[in-house]
Design a protein around this motif. Sequence first.
Motif, PDB file in Angstrom:
ATOM      1  N   GLY A 123      59.328  16.354  51.396  1.00  0.00           N
ATOM      2  CA  GLY A 123      59.075  15.401  52.183  1.00  0.00           C
ATOM      3  C   GLY A 123      60.208  16.497  53.496  1.00  0.00           C
ATOM      4  N   VAL A 124      60.166  16.314  54.651  1.00  0.00           N
ATOM      5  CA  VAL A 124      60.492  17.355  55.510  1.00  0.00           C
ATOM      6  C   VAL A 124      61.302  15.870  56.679  1.00  0.00           C
ATOM      7  CG1 VAL A 124      59.942  18.509  57.871  1.00  0.00           C
ATOM      8  CG2 VAL A 124      58.556  18.261  55.705  1.00  0.00           C
ATOM      9  N   LEU A 125      62.647  16.842  56.889  1.00  0.00           N
ATOM     10  CA  LEU A 125      64.083  16.005  58.386  1.00  0.00           C
ATOM     11  C   LEU A 125      63.371  16.942  58.714  1.00  0.00           C
ATOM     12  CD1 LEU A 125      65.186  13.561  57.986  1.00  0.00           C
ATOM     13  CD2 LEU A 125      67.265  14.918  58.121  1.00  0.00           C
ATOM     14  N   LEU A 126      62.778  16.353  60.596  1.00  0.00           N
ATOM     15  CA  LEU A 126      62.115  16.752  61.183  1.00  0.00           C
ATOM     16  C   LEU A 126      63.628  17.139  62.576  1.00  0.00           C
ATOM     17  CD1 LEU A 126      59.013  17.071  62.228  1.00  0.00           C
ATOM     18  CD2 LEU A 126      60.047  18.699  62.315  1.00  0.00           C
ATOM     19  N   VAL A 127      64.524  17.906  62.785  1.00  0.00           N
ATOM     20  CA  VAL A 127      65.627  17.336  63.526  1.00  0.00           C
ATOM     21  C   VAL A 127      65.461  18.703  64.813  1.00  0.00           C
ATOM     22  CG1 VAL A 127      67.753  18.137  63.373  1.00  0.00           C
ATOM     23  CG2 VAL A 127      66.880  18.089  61.309  1.00  0.00           C
ATOM     24  N   SER A 128      65.771  16.753  65.991  1.00  0.00           N
ATOM     25  CA  SER A 128      65.953  17.908  67.293  1.00  0.00           C
ATOM     26  C   SER A 128      67.205  16.825  67.643  1.00  0.00           C
ATOM     27  CB  SER A 128      64.220  17.241  67.152  1.00  0.00           C
ATOM     28  OG  SER A 128      64.246  17.867  69.401  1.00  0.00           O
ATOM     29  N   GLY A 129      66.742  17.010  69.053  1.00  0.00           N
ATOM     30  CA  GLY A 129      67.928  16.789  70.471  1.00  0.00           C
ATOM     31  C   GLY A 129      67.699  15.863  70.628  1.00  0.00           C
ATOM     32  N   HIS A 130      68.271  15.480  71.463  1.00  0.00           N
ATOM     33  CA  HIS A 130      67.721  14.211  72.465  1.00  0.00           C
ATOM     34  C   HIS A 130      67.611  14.819  73.787  1.00  0.00           C
ATOM     35  CE1 HIS A 130      69.363  10.488  69.848  1.00  0.00           C
ATOM     36  NE2 HIS A 130      69.031  10.452  70.618  1.00  0.00           N
ATOM     37  N   PHE A 131      66.750  15.315  73.905  1.00  0.00           N
ATOM     38  CA  PHE A 131      65.366  15.843  74.999  1.00  0.00           C
ATOM     39  C   PHE A 131      64.892  14.856  75.764  1.00  0.00           C
ATOM     40  CE2 PHE A 131      66.139  19.570  72.874  1.00  0.00           C
ATOM     41  CZ  PHE A 131      66.298  20.037  73.558  1.00  0.00           C
ATOM     42  N   MET A 132      64.092  14.367  76.784  1.00  0.00           N
ATOM     43  CA  MET A 132      63.457  13.849  77.473  1.00  0.00           C
ATOM     44  C   MET A 132      62.107  13.553  77.351  1.00  0.00           C
ATOM     45  SD  MET A 132      65.877  12.058  79.308  1.00  0.00           S
ATOM     46  CE  MET A 132      64.992  10.680  79.588  1.00  0.00           C
ATOM     47  N   THR A 133      62.029  14.734  76.223  1.00  0.00           N
ATOM     48  CA  THR A 133      60.334  14.725  75.901  1.00  0.00           C
ATOM     49  C   THR A 133      59.923  13.969  74.778  1.00  0.00           C
ATOM     50  OG1 THR A 133      61.168  17.114  75.062  1.00  0.00           O
ATOM     51  CG2 THR A 133      59.795  17.277  77.511  1.00  0.00           C
ATOM     52  N   LEU A 134      60.795  14.086  73.738  1.00  0.00           N
ATOM     53  CA  LEU A 134      61.140  13.613  72.277  1.00  0.00           C
ATOM     54  C   LEU A 134      60.097  12.233  71.955  1.00  0.00           C
ATOM     55  CD1 LEU A 134      62.669  10.989  71.687  1.00  0.00           C
ATOM     56  CD2 LEU A 134      64.601  11.551  72.425  1.00  0.00           C
ATOM     57  N   GLU A 135      59.975  11.374  72.667  1.00  0.00           N
ATOM     58  CA  GLU A 135      58.967  10.168  72.686  1.00  0.00           C
ATOM     59  C   GLU A 135      57.553  10.844  72.452  1.00  0.00           C
ATOM     60  OE1 GLU A 135      59.094   7.443  70.336  1.00  0.00           O
ATOM     61  OE2 GLU A 135      60.894   7.805  71.636  1.00  0.00           O
ATOM     62  N   MET A 136      57.384  11.651  73.907  1.00  0.00           N
ATOM     63  CA  MET A 136      55.323  12.087  74.060  1.00  0.00           C
ATOM     64  C   MET A 136      55.770  13.038  73.416  1.00  0.00           C
ATOM     65  SD  MET A 136      52.662  12.045  75.833  1.00  0.00           S
ATOM     66  CE  MET A 136      53.403  10.831  77.175  1.00  0.00           C
ATOM     67  N   CYS A 137      56.457  14.306  72.831  1.00  0.00           N
ATOM     68  CA  CYS A 137      56.006  15.197  71.596  1.00  0.00           C
ATOM     69  C   CYS A 137      56.285  14.165  70.345  1.00  0.00           C
ATOM     70  CB  CYS A 137      57.361  16.232  72.436  1.00  0.00           C
ATOM     71  SG  CYS A 137      56.367  17.344  73.553  1.00  0.00           S
ATOM     72  N   GLY A 138      56.872  13.687  70.368  1.00  0.00           N
ATOM     73  CA  GLY A 138      56.798  13.246  68.761  1.00  0.00           C
ATOM     74  C   GLY A 138      54.982  12.361  68.798  1.00  0.00           C
ATOM     75  N   ARG A 139      54.673  11.523  69.772  1.00  0.00           N
ATOM     76  CA  ARG A 139      52.928  11.356  69.891  1.00  0.00           C
ATOM     77  C   ARG A 139      52.307  12.072  69.669  1.00  0.00           C
ATOM     78  NH1 ARG A 139      50.887   6.702  73.675  1.00  0.00           N
ATOM     79  NH2 ARG A 139      49.018   7.302  73.004  1.00  0.00           N
ATOM     80  N   LEU A 140      52.849  13.589  70.019  1.00  0.00           N
ATOM     81  CA  LEU A 140      51.682  14.814  70.101  1.00  0.00           C
ATOM     82  C   LEU A 140      51.575  15.053  68.559  1.00  0.00           C
ATOM     83  CD1 LEU A 140      52.679  16.486  73.222  1.00  0.00           C
ATOM     84  CD2 LEU A 140      50.386  14.798  72.674  1.00  0.00           C
ATOM     85  N   LEU A 141      52.866  15.329  68.172  1.00  0.00           N
ATOM     86  CA  LEU A 141      53.156  16.159  66.335  1.00  0.00           C
ATOM     87  C   LEU A 141      52.226  14.932  65.796  1.00  0.00           C
ATOM     88  CD1 LEU A 141      54.369  17.660  64.874  1.00  0.00           C
ATOM     89  CD2 LEU A 141      55.759  17.023  64.856  1.00  0.00           C
ATOM     90  N   CYS A 142      52.357  13.626  65.960  1.00  0.00           N
ATOM     91  CA  CYS A 142      51.330  13.028  65.202  1.00  0.00           C
ATOM     92  C   CYS A 142      50.031  12.845  65.304  1.00  0.00           C
ATOM     93  CB  CYS A 142      51.864  11.494  65.467  1.00  0.00           C
ATOM     94  SG  CYS A 142      53.968  11.000  65.182  1.00  0.00           S
ATOM     95  N   ASP A 143      49.175  13.838  66.339  1.00  0.00           N
ATOM     96  CA  ASP A 143      47.987  13.684  65.608  1.00  0.00           C
ATOM     97  C   ASP A 143      47.787  14.959  64.828  1.00  0.00           C
ATOM     98  OD1 ASP A 143      47.821  12.071  67.870  1.00  0.00           O
ATOM     99  OD2 ASP A 143      47.837  14.223  69.690  1.00  0.00           O
TER     100      ASP A 143
END
Length: 306
Positions: A123-143
Motif C-alpha cells: 500500500g502507498v500513502l501519497l502525502v501532499s499539501g494543500h496546493f491549489m493544483t491538488l485536485e487537478m493533479c490528482g485527476r492527472l495521476l489517476c490516469d
Amino acid sequence: MPDAIPLPPRSPRHWPVWLGVGLCMALARLPWGLQRWLGAGVGWLALRLLPDRREAARANLALCMPELDDTQRDALLQANFRDVGIGLFEFARAWWGDATPMRRSARIEGLEILQALQAEGRGVLLVSGHFMTLEMCGRLLCDHVDLAGMYRKHRSPVMEWAVLRGRLRYASAMFGNGDTRAAIRHLKRGGFLWYAPDQDMRGKDTVFAPFFGIPAATITATHQFSRLTGCAVVPFFHKRTHHRHEGDRYVLRIGQPLVPFPTEDAVADTSAVNAAIEDMVREAPSQYLWLHRRFKRQPEGAPPRY
C-alpha cells in the motif's frame, strides 16, 4: 460508481446551493484560457474583499518567509491570491469538466517508484499539501494509477453529492474523514491513497511538529496509517507552471518513500512529513493555501501568531 450516490434533498431550502452547484458546473466547461483569466480576476477581488483571509496569509508569509523583505512578501501575497482564484477553476474543472488540455501538457516524474511499490503489493500513502493544483493533479495521476483519496465531508448534502460524484469520475474511491477503518483496509490490500495532513484538524490526534520552524498542530494519521498497515509514505509534489509561448504545464513529482518510517516516535514521523511538505511549498509558494490559519493553535505559553 457515481450513479450509486443517492441524490440529496431537493427541498426549497437547498435550492440556493443547487443553483450555485449548477453555476459551478457550467463554469467548469468554459475554455481554460477564459477560466484562467476569470480566476485571476476572482483572486484580485478576494485580496480586496476578504480582509481576514488576506491578513492570515500575510501573517503566514511573514512567519514562514522571514528572508523576504516587505516588497517581496507583498508580491508573493498578490501572486498567491491570483493562484487561489485560478485554483478555484482548476478544482471545478477537475470535478466536472474536461482535463484533456491539462493532460497534454502534464509531466510526471517518478512514476516508476509507484509501479515498483505496486509490484510488491504494498500500500502507498501519497502525502501532499494543500496546493491549489491538488485536485487537478490528482485527476492527472489517476490516469496512471488507481488512486483513492481522503477528504473532509461538506456540511451541505448538495455540495457533498456534487463533489463526491465529480471526484469519483477519476478516483477509485473516496474516504471521508470519519472513514478511517475503510482507508486502513484499502491500504492493507495494497491500495494507493492520497492524503494532505497539513491543516489543523481540531478534535483529532495531533502533536506540535515544526513547520517552517514554527510549532504547528499536526494530525498524526500519517504515522498511524503506516504503523497499522505497513504502507509506504511517499511525497507527492505538484505545481502549475506558465510559459509565455507554450501556456500552462503541470508538473507531478513522486518522491522516494520516507525512511525510516514509521518509527516508534509519532512526533518525529509527523515532523518528517511536515519537512517534506515544507520543501514542496518552497518550490511553489504562490500555489500554497496560505489563507489557512496554520499556526492558530500553539503550545501553552507560546505567543499568539495571529
